[in-house]
Motif scaffolding. Structure first.
Motif, PDB file in Angstrom:
ATOM      1  N   TYR A  37       0.846  -1.193   0.000  1.00 32.23           N
ATOM      2  CA  TYR A  37       0.000   0.000   0.000  1.00 32.23           C
ATOM      3  C   TYR A  37       0.881   1.242   0.000  1.00 32.23           C
ATOM      4  CZ  TYR A  37      -3.924  -2.983   1.542  1.00 32.23           C
ATOM      5  OH  TYR A  37      -4.909  -3.932   1.631  1.00 32.23           O
TER       6      TYR A  37
ATOM      7  N   GLU B  91      -2.599  -2.832  -9.178  1.00 31.34           N
ATOM      8  CA  GLU B  91      -3.871  -2.120  -9.270  1.00 31.34           C
ATOM      9  C   GLU B  91      -3.824  -1.139 -10.448  1.00 31.34           C
ATOM     10  OE1 GLU B  91      -6.675  -2.719  -7.222  1.00 31.34           O
ATOM     11  OE2 GLU B  91      -5.352  -4.448  -6.847  1.00 31.34           O
TER      12      GLU B  91
ATOM     13  N   ILE C 180       3.506   0.826   2.931  1.00 31.56           N
ATOM     14  CA  ILE C 180       3.171  -0.158   3.972  1.00 31.56           C
ATOM     15  C   ILE C 180       2.859  -1.499   3.328  1.00 31.56           C
ATOM     16  CG2 ILE C 180       1.674  -0.674   5.934  1.00 31.56           C
ATOM     17  CD1 ILE C 180       0.880   2.227   6.022  1.00 31.56           C
TER      18      ILE C 180
ATOM     19  N   GLN D 198      -4.014  11.130   3.901  1.00 28.41           N
ATOM     20  CA  GLN D 198      -4.892  10.380   3.015  1.00 28.41           C
ATOM     21  C   GLN D 198      -4.958   8.921   3.457  1.00 28.41           C
ATOM     22  OE1 GLN D 198      -4.269  10.888  -1.181  1.00 28.41           O
ATOM     23  NE2 GLN D 198      -3.718  13.051  -0.961  1.00 28.41           N
ATOM     24  N   SER D 199      -5.804   8.170   2.799  1.00 28.68           N
ATOM     25  CA  SER D 199      -5.968   6.776   3.150  1.00 28.68           C
ATOM     26  C   SER D 199      -4.900   5.916   2.478  1.00 28.68           C
ATOM     27  CB  SER D 199      -7.346   6.304   2.720  1.00 28.68           C
ATOM     28  OG  SER D 199      -7.576   4.990   3.154  1.00 28.68           O
ATOM     29  N   LEU D 200      -4.909   4.654   2.822  1.00 28.73           N
ATOM     30  CA  LEU D 200      -4.011   3.705   2.181  1.00 28.73           C
ATOM     31  C   LEU D 200      -4.589   3.310   0.831  1.00 28.73           C
ATOM     32  CD1 LEU D 200      -3.440   3.307   5.315  1.00 28.73           C
ATOM     33  CD2 LEU D 200      -2.533   1.081   4.650  1.00 28.73           C
ATOM     34  N   MET D 201      -3.742   3.311  -0.163  1.00 26.61           N
ATOM     35  CA  MET D 201      -4.157   2.886  -1.493  1.00 26.61           C
ATOM     36  C   MET D 201      -3.408   1.602  -1.846  1.00 26.61           C
ATOM     37  SD  MET D 201      -6.356   5.113  -2.217  1.00 26.61           S
ATOM     38  CE  MET D 201      -6.684   4.594  -3.896  1.00 26.61           C
ATOM     39  N   LEU D 202      -4.146   0.578  -2.181  1.00 29.75           N
ATOM     40  CA  LEU D 202      -3.532  -0.684  -2.558  1.00 29.75           C
ATOM     41  C   LEU D 202      -2.796  -0.507  -3.875  1.00 29.75           C
ATOM     42  CD1 LEU D 202      -3.177  -3.737  -2.016  1.00 29.75           C
ATOM     43  CD2 LEU D 202      -5.288  -4.096  -3.314  1.00 29.75           C
TER      44      LEU D 202
ATOM     45  N   GLN E  29       0.562   5.455   1.095  1.00 32.38           N
ATOM     46  CA  GLN E  29      -0.268   6.430   1.799  1.00 32.38           C
ATOM     47  C   GLN E  29       0.373   7.803   1.721  1.00 32.38           C
ATOM     48  OE1 GLN E  29      -0.628   6.002   6.080  1.00 32.38           O
ATOM     49  NE2 GLN E  29      -2.739   6.725   6.035  1.00 32.38           N
TER      50      GLN E  29
END
Lengths: 115, 108
Positions: free
Chosen positions: A36, A59, A93, A42-46, A38
Protein backbone atom coordinates in the motif's frame (compact mmCIF):
# COMPACT_ATOMS: atom_id res chain seq x y z
CA UNK A 1 -1.67 -12.07 15.05
CA UNK A 2 1.31 -12.02 12.77
CA UNK A 3 4.51 -10.05 13.08
CA UNK A 4 5.52 -8.08 10.02
CA UNK A 5 8.64 -6.00 9.70
CA UNK A 6 9.77 -3.52 7.10
CA UNK A 7 13.20 -2.23 6.29
CA UNK A 8 14.22 0.49 6.16
CA UNK A 9 11.83 2.45 8.33
CA UNK A 10 12.70 5.62 6.48
CA UNK A 11 14.87 6.55 3.53
CA UNK A 12 15.94 9.74 1.83
CA UNK A 13 17.26 9.54 -1.69
CA UNK A 14 18.10 11.70 -4.64
CA UNK A 15 15.78 11.96 -7.61
CA UNK A 16 16.58 9.35 -10.22
CA UNK A 17 17.87 6.69 -7.85
CA UNK A 18 16.19 3.41 -7.03
CA UNK A 19 15.08 2.39 -3.56
CA UNK A 20 14.36 -1.10 -2.30
CA UNK A 21 11.96 -1.71 0.57
CA UNK A 22 11.76 -5.08 2.29
CA UNK A 23 8.74 -6.64 3.92
CA UNK A 24 9.25 -9.67 6.11
CA UNK A 25 6.74 -11.98 7.70
CA UNK A 26 8.53 -13.06 10.84
CA UNK A 27 6.39 -15.80 12.27
CA UNK A 28 4.56 -17.49 9.44
CA UNK A 29 4.84 -18.23 5.76
CA UNK A 30 2.96 -15.73 3.66
CA UNK A 31 1.98 -16.78 0.19
CA UNK A 32 0.44 -13.38 -0.39
CA UNK A 33 1.62 -9.96 0.63
CA UNK A 34 0.08 -6.61 -0.15
CA UNK A 35 1.73 -3.26 -0.82
CA UNK A 36 0.00 0.00 0.00
CA UNK A 37 0.96 3.63 -0.39
CA UNK A 38 -0.27 6.43 1.80
CA UNK A 39 0.14 10.13 1.06
CA UNK A 40 -0.06 12.63 3.94
CA UNK A 41 -3.50 12.85 5.50
CA UNK A 42 -4.89 10.38 3.01
CA UNK A 43 -5.97 6.78 3.15
CA UNK A 44 -4.01 3.71 2.18
CA UNK A 45 -4.16 2.89 -1.49
CA UNK A 46 -3.53 -0.68 -2.56
CA UNK A 47 -0.71 -0.76 -5.08
CA UNK A 48 -0.24 -4.43 -5.75
CA UNK A 49 -0.70 -7.94 -4.49
CA UNK A 50 2.50 -9.90 -4.24
CA UNK A 51 2.30 -13.64 -4.79
CA UNK A 52 5.15 -15.93 -3.85
CA UNK A 53 6.79 -17.42 -6.91
CA UNK A 54 4.70 -15.57 -9.45
CA UNK A 55 4.22 -12.11 -10.86
CA UNK A 56 2.57 -9.46 -8.75
CA UNK A 57 -0.86 -8.18 -9.58
CA UNK A 58 -0.94 -4.40 -9.87
CA UNK A 59 -3.87 -2.12 -9.27
CA UNK A 60 -5.09 0.14 -12.00
CA UNK A 61 -2.90 3.19 -12.41
CA UNK A 62 0.16 1.68 -10.75
CA UNK A 63 3.13 1.34 -13.10
CA UNK A 64 4.57 -2.14 -12.79
CA UNK A 65 7.85 -1.10 -14.39
CA UNK A 66 8.30 1.67 -11.86
CA UNK A 67 7.30 -0.30 -8.78
CA UNK A 68 9.04 -3.64 -9.06
CA UNK A 69 7.80 -6.31 -6.68
CA UNK A 70 9.62 -9.51 -5.95
CA UNK A 71 8.21 -12.19 -3.67
CA UNK A 72 10.95 -14.77 -3.84
CA UNK A 73 10.24 -16.55 -0.57
CA UNK A 74 7.36 -17.14 1.80
CA UNK A 75 8.76 -14.66 4.28
CA UNK A 76 10.08 -11.86 2.12
CA UNK A 77 8.65 -9.49 -0.46
CA UNK A 78 10.49 -6.48 -1.81
CA UNK A 79 9.24 -3.32 -3.46
CA UNK A 80 11.73 -1.39 -5.57
CA UNK A 81 10.88 2.15 -6.56
CA UNK A 82 12.89 2.67 -9.72
CA UNK A 83 14.10 6.09 -10.83
CA UNK A 84 12.35 7.70 -7.91
CA UNK A 85 11.02 11.22 -8.22
CA UNK A 86 9.74 13.66 -5.59
CA UNK A 87 6.14 12.68 -6.34
CA UNK A 88 7.00 9.15 -5.21
CA UNK A 89 7.63 10.46 -1.72
CA UNK A 90 5.13 8.64 0.42
CA UNK A 91 4.57 6.14 3.22
CA UNK A 92 4.79 2.59 1.91
CA UNK A 93 3.17 -0.16 3.97
CA UNK A 94 3.07 -3.88 3.41
CA UNK A 95 0.67 -6.39 4.88
CA UNK A 96 0.26 -10.14 4.99
CA UNK A 97 -2.74 -12.34 5.35
CA UNK A 98 -3.01 -15.76 6.84
CA UNK A 99 -4.66 -18.57 4.96
CA UNK A 100 -8.33 -19.00 5.89
CA UNK A 101 -8.24 -15.81 7.90
CA UNK A 102 -9.50 -12.55 6.61
CA UNK A 103 -7.53 -10.20 8.80
CA UNK A 104 -4.43 -8.59 7.39
CA UNK A 105 -1.42 -7.76 9.48
CA UNK A 106 0.49 -4.65 8.64
CA UNK A 107 4.14 -3.73 8.81
CA UNK A 108 5.23 -0.50 10.49
CA UNK A 109 5.71 1.25 7.15
CA UNK A 110 8.60 2.86 5.30
CA UNK A 111 8.70 6.57 4.79
CA UNK A 112 10.35 7.56 1.52
CA UNK A 113 11.48 11.08 0.78
CA UNK A 114 12.84 11.79 -2.67
CA UNK A 115 14.75 15.03 -3.00
CA UNK B 1 -15.79 0.51 -5.51
CA UNK B 2 -15.90 -1.26 -2.16
CA UNK B 3 -13.95 1.54 -0.56
CA UNK B 4 -15.50 2.73 2.65
CA UNK B 5 -16.24 6.34 3.41
CA UNK B 6 -15.88 7.37 7.02
CA UNK B 7 -17.80 10.07 8.76
CA UNK B 8 -16.89 12.38 10.40
CA UNK B 9 -13.51 13.21 8.93
CA UNK B 10 -12.32 14.44 12.30
CA UNK B 11 -13.60 14.09 15.83
CA UNK B 12 -12.37 15.74 19.01
CA UNK B 13 -13.68 14.63 22.40
CA UNK B 14 -12.78 14.71 26.06
CA UNK B 15 -11.30 11.71 27.79
CA UNK B 16 -14.06 9.52 29.17
CA UNK B 17 -16.56 10.40 26.47
CA UNK B 18 -17.72 7.99 23.80
CA UNK B 19 -16.62 8.30 20.19
CA UNK B 20 -18.73 7.14 17.27
CA UNK B 21 -17.47 6.81 13.73
CA UNK B 22 -19.54 5.79 10.75
CA UNK B 23 -18.66 4.04 7.53
CA UNK B 24 -20.62 3.62 4.32
CA UNK B 25 -19.76 1.45 1.35
CA UNK B 26 -21.19 0.72 -2.06
CA UNK B 27 -21.10 -2.95 -2.98
CA UNK B 28 -21.71 -6.30 -1.34
CA UNK B 29 -19.12 -7.50 1.11
CA UNK B 30 -17.94 -10.64 2.88
CA UNK B 31 -17.02 -8.75 5.99
CA UNK B 32 -16.07 -5.29 7.18
CA UNK B 33 -13.00 -4.53 9.24
CA UNK B 34 -11.89 -1.59 11.33
CA UNK B 35 -8.28 -0.59 11.73
CA UNK B 36 -6.43 2.01 13.75
CA UNK B 37 -3.35 3.91 12.68
CA UNK B 38 -1.25 5.93 15.04
CA UNK B 39 0.58 8.83 13.44
CA UNK B 40 3.30 7.63 11.12
CA UNK B 41 2.77 3.97 11.91
CA UNK B 42 1.29 0.90 10.31
CA UNK B 43 -2.26 -0.25 10.82
CA UNK B 44 -3.53 -2.28 13.72
CA UNK B 45 -6.53 -4.54 13.23
CA UNK B 46 -9.30 -3.76 15.69
CA UNK B 47 -12.31 -5.85 14.83
CA UNK B 48 -13.96 -7.79 12.02
CA UNK B 49 -17.68 -8.16 11.54
CA UNK B 50 -19.08 -10.61 9.03
CA UNK B 51 -21.86 -9.81 6.61
CA UNK B 52 -24.31 -12.01 8.52
CA UNK B 53 -23.58 -10.32 11.85
CA UNK B 54 -25.28 -7.18 13.10
CA UNK B 55 -23.23 -6.29 16.14
CA UNK B 56 -19.94 -7.24 17.68
CA UNK B 57 -18.07 -6.25 20.81
CA UNK B 58 -14.41 -6.28 21.73
CA UNK B 59 -13.45 -4.62 24.99
CA UNK B 60 -14.41 -0.96 24.71
CA UNK B 61 -15.23 -1.34 21.04
CA UNK B 62 -18.67 -1.94 19.62
CA UNK B 63 -19.23 -2.37 15.91
CA UNK B 64 -22.55 -2.53 14.10
CA UNK B 65 -23.25 -3.51 10.54
CA UNK B 66 -26.36 -2.81 8.49
CA UNK B 67 -25.98 -4.51 5.13
CA UNK B 68 -29.31 -3.17 3.89
CA UNK B 69 -28.00 0.37 4.32
CA UNK B 70 -24.43 -0.61 3.49
CA UNK B 71 -23.18 1.07 6.62
CA UNK B 72 -21.24 0.32 9.76
CA UNK B 73 -20.40 2.18 12.93
CA UNK B 74 -17.57 1.94 15.42
CA UNK B 75 -18.20 3.04 18.98
CA UNK B 76 -15.35 3.51 21.41
CA UNK B 77 -16.61 3.84 24.95
CA UNK B 78 -14.89 5.63 27.81
CA UNK B 79 -12.24 7.01 25.49
CA UNK B 80 -8.66 7.52 26.58
CA UNK B 81 -5.94 9.82 25.35
CA UNK B 82 -4.21 6.74 23.93
CA UNK B 83 -7.16 6.24 21.59
CA UNK B 84 -6.02 9.29 19.64
CA UNK B 85 -5.39 7.96 16.13
CA UNK B 86 -6.88 7.62 12.68
CA UNK B 87 -9.54 4.98 12.26
CA UNK B 88 -10.28 3.28 8.98
CA UNK B 89 -13.04 0.99 7.90
CA UNK B 90 -12.23 -1.59 5.26
CA UNK B 91 -15.09 -3.34 3.51
CA UNK B 92 -13.87 -6.69 2.29
CA UNK B 93 -15.01 -8.15 -0.95
CA UNK B 94 -12.28 -9.90 -2.92
CA UNK B 95 -9.69 -7.52 -1.50
CA UNK B 96 -9.25 -5.08 1.33
CA UNK B 97 -9.59 -1.40 0.51
CA UNK B 98 -9.67 1.54 2.86
CA UNK B 99 -11.67 4.69 3.24
CA UNK B 100 -10.24 8.10 4.01
CA UNK B 101 -10.48 7.54 7.74
CA UNK B 102 -11.64 9.45 10.79
CA UNK B 103 -9.06 11.35 12.79
CA UNK B 104 -9.94 10.98 16.46
CA UNK B 105 -8.41 13.23 19.05
CA UNK B 106 -9.06 12.49 22.71
CA UNK B 107 -8.16 15.35 24.99
CA UNK B 108 -7.06 14.63 28.53
Amino acid sequence: GAVVSQHPSWVICKSGTSVKIECRSLDFQATTMFWYRQFPKQSLMLMATSNEGSKATYEQGVEKDKFLINHASLTLSTLTVTSAHPEDSSFYICSVGKARQETQYFGPGTRLLVL
Amino acid sequence: SQQGEEDPQALSIQEGENATMNCSYKTSINNLQWYRQNSGRGLVHLILIRSNEREKHSGRLRVTLDTSKKSSSLLITASRAADTASYFCAPRGNKLVFGAGTILRVKS
